[in-house]
Design an enzyme around this catalytic site. Structure first.
Site, PDB file in Angstrom:
ATOM      1  N   ASP A 165       0.824  -1.204   0.000  1.00 30.09           N
ATOM      2  CA  ASP A 165       0.000   0.000   0.000  1.00 30.09           C
ATOM      3  C   ASP A 165       0.861   1.259   0.000  1.00 30.09           C
ATOM      4  O   ASP A 165       1.916   1.314   0.611  1.00 30.09           O
ATOM      5  CB  ASP A 165      -0.887  -0.003   1.252  1.00 30.09           C
TER       6      ASP A 165
ATOM      7  N   GLU B 277       0.769  -0.577  -5.186  1.00 31.57           N
ATOM      8  CA  GLU B 277      -0.201   0.497  -5.398  1.00 31.57           C
ATOM      9  C   GLU B 277       0.623   1.770  -5.604  1.00 31.57           C
ATOM     10  O   GLU B 277       1.026   2.433  -4.651  1.00 31.57           O
ATOM     11  CB  GLU B 277      -1.135   0.652  -4.194  1.00 31.57           C
TER      12      GLU B 277
END
Length: 620
Positions: free
Chosen positions: A302, A354
């Site tokens: 993330d 991401e």
């Protein structure tokens, strides 16, 4: 025991198994503890057995280092504990163990001595999983937040356990034909509303749904049902809860000491100091831990963009690196070390970034100067595509470039196409509710969106609820609206996704060359006047698929498309089919080619494109 080699690797930022030495480990006669506290004057273990009184069970510096260790006798699995830290300047605090394998259910914050024993039954899966994660594999990921996927109908406030969720999730994913399940962070987090992205327990499965063994059993079951498991992992920031990592030993051990770099400007949380090799060892060990001990098949990392850019969300007000640039050199080193270690030690696993910027080489090999990720989320495709599909149907011709712009960069990285949780929350509305038109047109638009995604090169990801057309946006405090599955119109969405996943597996043209430009070409990318598009996907074995799309509400009769070879072409998919809730406009199961050159092909055929529909043709 902590060895000189452990100390060397730790200080080099390359120790990937710190969890074996630090944390709480049951041994004969008690529990061995270890922790990193470089500026502490004293460290002791406190818990119910010593009335939480500091100093009764002290730890000592190992080999005079910054690592503290020691054994507390007569303790056993299940005991609660904390680490009492005494700083050099009078600082006193009880901290949760950063390396704990389990924690008390929130809002309690103590760590728990835990065994990670589990009788795994997925040996066959682990031997063959590299095939499932391969570049040429049919990958379709079902993204899930466990706490709101399904709740107890008799008590909607109660979170179901890992054990209760496991068989239901496995059955649902296999019925729809997904190859992977991705879990929003299941690492311990104090605030449920963060969805797990404000992590405090980097080695602890959240107690909200049960024990570590229960999570292992869930993953084990998914594996035995043929489903790979990806875990979201958050090395980009951490919360400032007092029991957590922040100001751990009276110093900024994990976060930046410089206040200009300490806070994440978007998430109001702490930023890891990646320049510190010991912090890199901590994060590297956390990542490998979930692959080692939980048999995760991959990690979705993330916030990579915020890790890489010192100026992320800061404008011109940021601290530059030693070369005067905006790159976080420590973060780059961490990510390269991580991906190198995963490739070496877990060659069947995958890492997914991401990353929302134009950072070059996110999925390029480390040896070639890249970061070494297996895939990267294509955020640009996600935003452009959803923006186009939200456009009023009559105005779509003016925005045609949003559908086709991706062709400029589609093969610069190994991309995954996400329709993720971030797009159905915070007022963005659900996918279905974002679609324009009347009730029928909205459902048709959603079916068209899914067919468009599955026809594009790149792997696929869909957040839960999209598979049956959730009407309201995602709410982490409620279950999905499963009653909609009984509505035939919404059930048609699930039937379509089942067939899309089946065709993704059956047709090599749809997956074998996702990252190879030789496997894709536009037949017509410029028909903005009619809001149609057509494309060709091809596999190395000659398998070919032609897909045509109509983004308007009127059927297109007499629409000619190019075909790469003569003969009959079977209609493998029609999103307007009655079984999906459509109007049944189509091509009677297929077409015959004609020797009429068209769109760069020697052959072509006249087809009917249904309203707000897609037609896929495969050579017979």
């Amino acid at each position: 025991m902590i060895t000189p080699e452990d100390l060397y690797l730790f200080d080099q930022g390359s120790h990937g198994r710190l969890y074996e030495q630090l944390g709480a480990h049951p041994v004969d006669g008690g529990v061995r503890f270890g922790v990193w506290a470089p500026e502490a004057a004293a460290v002791s273990v406190v818990g119910p057995w010593n009335q939480w009184i500091p100093g009764r069970d002290p730890l000592e510096r190992a080999h005079g280092s910054d690592l503290w260790s020691g054994m507390v006798p007569r303790l056993a699995t299940g005991e609660r504990y904390k680490l009492h830290i005494e700083g050099r300047t009078g600082y006193r605090v009880d901290k949760a163990d950063p390396f704990a394998f389990a924690a008390e259910p929130a809002p309690a914050t103590a760590s728990i001595v835990t065994s990670l024993d589990h009788a795994w039954g997925d040996a066959a899966w682990m031997r063959g999983r590299a095939r499932v994660n391969a570049d040429d594999a049919p990958i379709a990921i079902y993204e899930v937040h466990l706490g709101s996927w399904l709740r107890d109908p008799a008590d909607p406030a109660r979170l179901l356990s890992y054990g209760e969720l496991a068989p239901r999730l496995a059955e649902h994913a296999t019925t729809l034909g997904f190859s992977h399940v991705e879990l929003l962070p299941v690492m311990e987090h104090p605030f449920y509303g963060s969805w797990g992205y404000q992590t405090t327990g980097y080695f602890a499965a959240t107690a909200r749904y049960g024990s570590p063994a229960d999570l292992m059993a869930l993953i084990d079951l998914l594996h035995r049902e043929g489903i790979a498991v990806i875990l979201d992992w958050v090395p980009s920031h951490f919360p400032d809860n007092e029991h957590g990592l922040v100001y751990f030993d009276g110093s900024h051990a994990y976060e930046h000491a410089d206040p200009r770099r300490r806070l994440h400007p978007e998430w109001d949380s702490m930023l890891f100091n990646y320049d510190r090799p010991q912090v890199r060892s901590f994060l590297l060990s956390s990542a490998l831990f979930w692959l080692d001990r939980y048999h995760a098949d991959g990690l979705r990392v993330d916030g990579v963009a915020s890790m890489l850019h010192l100026d992320y969300a800061r404008g011109d007000d940021y601290v530059r690196n030693i070369h005067g640039g905006n790159e976080d050199l420590g973060a780059i080193q961490l990510l390269r070390t991580l991906n190198t270690a995963v490739a070496r030690e877990h060659p069947g696993a995958i890492t997914i970034a991401e990353e929302s910027t134009e950072w070059p080489g996110v999925t390029a090999d480390v040896a070639q100067g890249g970061l070494g990720f297996g895939m990267k989320w294509d955020m640009g495709w996600m935003h452009d595509t959803l923006n186009y599909f939200q456009t009023p149907i009559a105005e779509r011709g003016e925005h045609h470039g949003k559908l086709t712009f991706r062709g400029i960069y589609a093969y610069t990285e190994r991309f995954l196409l996400p329709l993720s949780h971030d797009e159905v929350v915070h007022g963005k509305r659900s996918l279905l509710d974002r679609m324009p038109g009347d009730a029928w047109q909205r459902l048709a638009n959603l079916r068209l969106l899914f067919a468009w995604m599955y026809a594009q090169p790149g792997k696929k990801l869909l957040f839960m609820g999209g598979e049956f057309g959730q009407l309201r946006e995602w709410d982490h405090d409620r279950s999905l609206d499963w009653h909609l599955v009984d509505d035939p119109a919404h059930a048609g969405i699930g039937a379509l996704l089942h067939d899309l996943n089946r065709l993704l597996r059956e047709l090599p043209a749809l997956h074998a060359r996702d990252f190879d430009p030789g496997g894709f070409r536009w037949l017509d990318a410029d028909d903005s006047a009619n809001a149609t598009a057509s494309l060709l996907r091809a596999a190395p074995n000659g398998d070919t698929l032609v897909a045509a799309f109509n983004f308007t509400a009127a059927p297109r009769h007499g629409h000619r498309i190019g075909l790469p070879r003569p003969g009959g072409w079977r209609e493998r998919l029609n999103t307007d089919a009655a079984e999906y809730g459509g109007s049944g406009v189509g091509n009677a199961g297929g077409v015959m080619s004609e020797p009429v050159p068209w769109q760069g092909c020697d052959q072509s055929a006249v087809v009917t494109l249904p309203p707000l529909g897609a037609v896929w043709l495969a050579g017979r």
